[in-house]
Structure formats: structure tokens, C-alpha cells
Design a protein around this motif. Structure first.
Motif, PDB file in Angstrom:
ATOM      1  N   LEU A   1      -5.343   0.515   7.139  1.00 56.67           N
ATOM      2  CA  LEU A   1      -5.892   1.816   7.536  1.00 56.67           C
ATOM      3  C   LEU A   1      -6.388   1.806   8.978  1.00 56.67           C
ATOM      4  O   LEU A   1      -6.177   2.762   9.727  1.00 56.67           O
ATOM      5  N   LEU A   2      -7.042   0.713   9.384  1.00 56.76           N
ATOM      6  CA  LEU A   2      -7.582   0.641  10.741  1.00 56.76           C
ATOM      7  C   LEU A   2      -6.475   0.434  11.778  1.00 56.76           C
ATOM      8  O   LEU A   2      -6.451   1.097  12.818  1.00 56.76           O
ATOM      9  N   GLU A   3      -5.554  -0.466  11.510  1.00 53.16           N
ATOM     10  CA  GLU A   3      -4.517  -0.768  12.499  1.00 53.16           C
ATOM     11  C   GLU A   3      -3.497   0.359  12.623  1.00 53.16           C
ATOM     12  O   GLU A   3      -2.901   0.538  13.694  1.00 53.16           O
ATOM     13  N   CYS A   4      -3.300   1.125  11.562  1.00 55.57           N
ATOM     14  CA  CYS A   4      -2.342   2.237  11.612  1.00 55.57           C
ATOM     15  C   CYS A   4      -3.006   3.565  11.979  1.00 55.57           C
ATOM     16  O   CYS A   4      -2.331   4.595  12.046  1.00 55.57           O
ATOM     17  N   GLY A   5      -4.321   3.551  12.201  1.00 54.61           N
ATOM     18  CA  GLY A   5      -5.015   4.745  12.651  1.00 54.61           C
ATOM     19  C   GLY A   5      -5.334   5.756  11.571  1.00 54.61           C
ATOM     20  O   GLY A   5      -5.690   6.894  11.873  1.00 54.61           O
ATOM     21  N   HIS A   6      -5.234   5.360  10.276  1.00 51.62           N
ATOM     22  CA  HIS A   6      -5.539   6.290   9.190  1.00 51.62           C
ATOM     23  C   HIS A   6      -7.031   6.373   8.901  1.00 51.62           C
ATOM     24  O   HIS A   6      -7.492   7.298   8.228  1.00 51.62           O
ATOM     25  N   LEU A   7      -7.800   5.396   9.405  1.00 52.69           N
ATOM     26  CA  LEU A   7      -9.249   5.390   9.253  1.00 52.69           C
ATOM     27  C   LEU A   7      -9.851   5.108  10.619  1.00 52.69           C
ATOM     28  O   LEU A   7      -9.553   4.077  11.231  1.00 52.69           O
TER      29      LEU A   7
ATOM     30  N   GLU B   1      -6.659  -4.620  16.839  1.00 52.78           N
ATOM     31  CA  GLU B   1      -6.140  -5.462  15.771  1.00 52.78           C
ATOM     32  C   GLU B   1      -7.310  -6.011  14.965  1.00 52.78           C
ATOM     33  O   GLU B   1      -8.299  -6.472  15.529  1.00 52.78           O
ATOM     34  N   VAL B   2      -7.187  -5.945  13.642  1.00 51.30           N
ATOM     35  CA  VAL B   2      -8.224  -6.481  12.769  1.00 51.30           C
ATOM     36  C   VAL B   2      -8.062  -7.997  12.706  1.00 51.30           C
ATOM     37  O   VAL B   2      -7.049  -8.501  12.198  1.00 51.30           O
ATOM     38  N   VAL B   3      -9.037  -8.727  13.220  1.00 52.42           N
ATOM     39  CA  VAL B   3      -8.926 -10.185  13.289  1.00 52.42           C
ATOM     40  C   VAL B   3      -9.757 -10.888  12.222  1.00 52.42           C
ATOM     41  O   VAL B   3      -9.620 -12.097  12.027  1.00 52.42           O
ATOM     42  N   SER B   4     -10.618 -10.131  11.528  1.00 57.33           N
ATOM     43  CA  SER B   4     -11.437 -10.733  10.484  1.00 57.33           C
ATOM     44  C   SER B   4     -11.993  -9.646   9.576  1.00 57.33           C
ATOM     45  O   SER B   4     -12.389  -8.583  10.063  1.00 57.33           O
ATOM     46  N   VAL B   5     -12.002  -9.904   8.286  1.00 58.46           N
ATOM     47  CA  VAL B   5     -12.610  -8.996   7.312  1.00 58.46           C
ATOM     48  C   VAL B   5     -13.527  -9.804   6.406  1.00 58.46           C
ATOM     49  O   VAL B   5     -13.109 -10.805   5.811  1.00 58.46           O
ATOM     50  N   LYS B   6     -14.764  -9.361   6.322  1.00 60.78           N
ATOM     51  CA  LYS B   6     -15.752 -10.019   5.480  1.00 60.78           C
ATOM     52  C   LYS B   6     -16.195  -9.040   4.400  1.00 60.78           C
ATOM     53  O   LYS B   6     -16.477  -7.872   4.701  1.00 60.78           O
ATOM     54  N   LEU B   7     -16.236  -9.476   3.163  1.00 59.88           N
ATOM     55  CA  LEU B   7     -16.634  -8.583   2.075  1.00 59.88           C
ATOM     56  C   LEU B   7     -17.614  -9.275   1.149  1.00 59.88           C
ATOM     57  O   LEU B   7     -17.707 -10.503   1.108  1.00 59.88           O
TER      58      LEU B   7
ATOM     59  N   ILE C   1       0.868  -1.181   0.000  1.00 65.16           N
ATOM     60  CA  ILE C   1       0.000   0.000   0.000  1.00 65.16           C
ATOM     61  C   ILE C   1       0.898   1.222   0.000  1.00 65.16           C
ATOM     62  O   ILE C   1       1.699   1.421   0.919  1.00 65.16           O
ATOM     63  N   ILE C   2       0.777   2.032  -1.018  1.00 66.52           N
ATOM     64  CA  ILE C   2       1.726   3.120  -1.256  1.00 66.52           C
ATOM     65  C   ILE C   2       1.136   4.450  -0.802  1.00 66.52           C
ATOM     66  O   ILE C   2      -0.012   4.786  -1.116  1.00 66.52           O
ATOM     67  N   HIS C   3       1.940   5.186  -0.051  1.00 67.36           N
ATOM     68  CA  HIS C   3       1.534   6.489   0.457  1.00 67.36           C
ATOM     69  C   HIS C   3       2.388   7.583  -0.188  1.00 67.36           C
ATOM     70  O   HIS C   3       3.496   7.344  -0.640  1.00 67.36           O
ATOM     71  N   HIS C   4       1.852   8.796  -0.213  1.00 66.58           N
ATOM     72  CA  HIS C   4       2.616   9.989  -0.588  1.00 66.58           C
ATOM     73  C   HIS C   4       3.129   9.938  -2.029  1.00 66.58           C
ATOM     74  O   HIS C   4       4.289  10.247  -2.302  1.00 66.58           O
ATOM     75  N   VAL C   5       2.282   9.549  -2.965  1.00 72.89           N
ATOM     76  CA  VAL C   5       2.674   9.623  -4.368  1.00 72.89           C
ATOM     77  C   VAL C   5       2.479  11.059  -4.850  1.00 72.89           C
ATOM     78  O   VAL C   5       1.726  11.832  -4.250  1.00 72.89           O
ATOM     79  N   PRO C   6       3.150  11.461  -5.931  1.00 68.61           N
ATOM     80  CA  PRO C   6       2.976  12.824  -6.449  1.00 68.61           C
ATOM     81  C   PRO C   6       1.518  13.106  -6.786  1.00 68.61           C
ATOM     82  O   PRO C   6       0.794  12.238  -7.283  1.00 68.61           O
ATOM     83  N   PHE C   7       1.072  14.322  -6.506  1.00 63.35           N
ATOM     84  CA  PHE C   7      -0.310  14.708  -6.769  1.00 63.35           C
ATOM     85  C   PHE C   7      -0.529  14.914  -8.271  1.00 63.35           C
ATOM     86  O   PHE C   7       0.310  15.477  -8.967  1.00 63.35           O
TER      87      PHE C   7
END
Length: 317
Positions: A101-107, A134-140, A21-27
Motif C-alpha cells: 500500500l505504501l510503495e504503490c501509493g494506495h496509502l 521504499e519500505v525498508v523495515s516493518v515492525k509490528l 494482495i487482490i484488488h477489485h473483487v466483486p462487491f
């Protein structure tokens, strides 16, 4: 060392498949996610090569770009890409992004655990269960999947069999393991790799298949299958694969080998697992709920030295 550019990434694996997951790419300016999707191959070619290719990446690495949402109903927008270019949707990448996003606090997390992810194919609903931050399960929820054709003849000097064409997140050729003299296990990896090469050499050029699945349903009575998935570059997908799991499930449902109320666990060649459950059947096909979990493997900073002769990287498969 001279530093020309700096990039931050979060690396996550989902059932063994790696995502960066890439952050801070040129605008750049864009009016919609679809417009960014079209611009991405040209505007971010340098970043794609630098961060996905060796020596910083490898052939199986997937890229994700998390962005502020455009849709007022979405929590985040995501653009997916790989070494060849942009990818409309990657279900494993959605698990990776929401975990990061959830574990790093960005969301910010919410009590319901329900989130909407905006992609170029539309909004995708996910439910993330958190325990002790900690995210222990993701359902989509998946899009519709359907069988395009069954009993497609496959003729080769070594193999004479049939396969099914299944449309999930992309078009898959699904072969049955019982038609071949080897098992889906690490001990038979050499035979499996030869099988993958043979399949793509022999597939009809008129059939736009870039992914082939070998399905072992011998444990279907336990609602469990085993599969291995090859891309057309003969690279083995490093997980059971969300799309391949849904393609196998769809094929089995269409044959009457499974009922809608039955769940399914797909195991990879190294025993990682994905769980799926049929949600509904419509005129467009079957829709599924898939459950998995992502694990953050690294928070990294990459730099571009303008004197680096391998800035564009390389790939060995």
C-alpha cells in the motif's frame, strides 16, 4: 481468447513467504469485517481458487484482501485467506500489505510511520520505515502467546521424544532438533520431509495441531535459532514464519533459556531471517515485537476465460 473477469494483484514476499494482495473483487454487502470473514468462503470461492491455485498460484501462496477500514482508528482493514479458507490473522501478510500500500501509493505515508491495521482479531499496530519511497523495515506488535503444555510424549517406531504445545496465532507443536539425527539444512531436506510426514501421522488426533516446528537452539548463546515449519499437508512454510518464531521464542522464555531483555533472530532452512523482541509478559502470555521487510515481486493482471477447463485450478504438494 474471451475475457469473463479481470483481477489485479500485487505479489509480495516476506522472508521468502509469498503473499498475493487482490484488488477489485466483486462487491458484496457487509456490516462488519467479522461478517465479511464469515461470508468470504462462499462469496469468493471462485476468486480464491482462480488466484491461489495452480496454474496461477501454488500450494504455499497466501491471499490478502485490503479494504477500507470500518474502525475510525484504523488506516486499512485486511482479510487473510489461504487454500483452505479464511485465516484470522497473518503477521507476515500484514507486512506484505503495508509494504504494498505504501510503495504503490494506495496509502499515504505519514511522518511517524505508525499505522493501525484492522483485522477480525482486532487492531494491530505497525511501524513502517521508509527511505526514498521504499519500505525498508516493518515492525509490528503480536497478540499474547503462551505455552499450553510441555513434555507432551511423542511415541513412534522411529522417534521417541517429547514436544511442547504453544498457542501463538494458532496452536503449534514445537520439537527440539537435538532429539533427531539430522540438521536443519537444505542438504537434509529429504530427511526433514520424512520427519514432517511422520509427525502428522503419529500426532494424537485429540490434539488440534495443524503446524509442527523443528527448533534448533544450538546457537542460542548468540540470540539466534534455526527452525523449519511443516503444515499438516506436509508443505514447508517458506520463511522462518512469524507465528513459528513467536512460538519458539515463547517456548524458550518459559523454559528459562532466554531472558525477556534478550532478542531473537530465527533463520529458515534457506537462511532468511526474522527478528523478534519480547515486549511484555501479562497473565495472558508473552507479547512480542517482530521486525521484517517485504519485497514486491510483481504487479499482475489475471483474466478468467470462460472456456478455460482449469478455471478452478489444482494443487500439487
Amino acid at each position: 481468447m474471451k475475457i469473463h473477469k479481470v483481477y489485479s494483484t500485487t505479489d509480495v514476499h516476506v522472508a521468502g513467504e509469498a503473499f498475493r494482495i487482490i484488488h477489485h473483487v466483486p462487491f458484496i454487502h457487509y456490516r462488519s469485517l467479522e461478517q465479511l470473514y464469515e461470508k468470504f468462503p462462499l462469496m469468493y470461492e471462485e476468486e480464491k481458487n482462480l488466484l491461489l491455485n495452480e496454474p496461477r498460484g501454488f500450494a504455499g501462496l497466501n491471499g490478502c484482501l485490503a479494504l477500507p477500514p470500518i474502525s475510525p482508528s484504523a488506516d486499512v482493514a485486511v482479510l487473510f485467506f489461504n487454500h483452505e479458507g479464511t485465516v484470522p490473522v497473518h503477521y507476515g501478510g500484514i507486512v506484505a500489505v503495508i509494504t504494498s500500500l505504501l510503495e504503490c501509493g494506495h496509502l499515504p505515508s505519514n511522518k511517524s510511520g505508525e499505522y493501525k491495521i484492522e483485522t477480525v482479531t482486532g487492531l494491530i499496530s505497525v511501524t513502517a520505515v521508509m527511505e526514498k519511497e521504499e519500505v525498508v523495515s516493518v515492525k509490528l506488535e503480536s497478540g499474547p502467546c503462551r505455552v499450553i503444555q510441555t513434555d507432551v510424549p511423542f511415541s513412534h517406531t522411529q522417534f521417541n521424544t517429547k514436544f511442547s504445545l504453544v498457542q501463538a496465532d494458532q496452536l503449534y507443536a514445537v520439537f527440539e532438533r537435538r532429539d533427531f539425527p539430522f540438521e536443519i539444512r537444505v542438504e537434509d531436506l529429504s530427511e526433514l520431509k520424512r520427519w514432517g510426514r511422520t509427525v502428522f501421522q503419529a500426532l494424537d488426533s485429540d490434539i488440534p495441531v495443524k503446524v509442527a516446528i523443528l527448533l534448533d537452539d544450538s546457537a542460542l548463546g548468540e540470540e539466534r535459532i534455526r527452525s523449519v515449519t511443516f503444515r499438516d499437508d506436509q508443505f514447508i512454510v517458506r520463511s522462518p514464519g512469524f507465528g513459528p518464531t513467536l512460538a519458539c521464542y515463547t517456548s524458550l522464555l518459559s523454559k528459562g533459556a532466554l531472558r525477556m531483555e534478550q532478542g531473537l533472530v530465527n533463520e529458515s532452512i534457506f537462511n532468511s531471517r526474522l527478528s523478534a523482541q519480547a515486549a511484555e509478559q501479562t497473565e495472558n502470555g508473552y507479547q512480542f515485537a517482530v521486525t521484517s521487510r517485504g519485497f514486491i515481486t510483481g504487479l499482475q493482471t489475471f483474466v478468467l476465460d470462460p472456456t478455460d477447463p482449469l478455471a478452478a485450478g489444482f494443487l500439487l504438494t
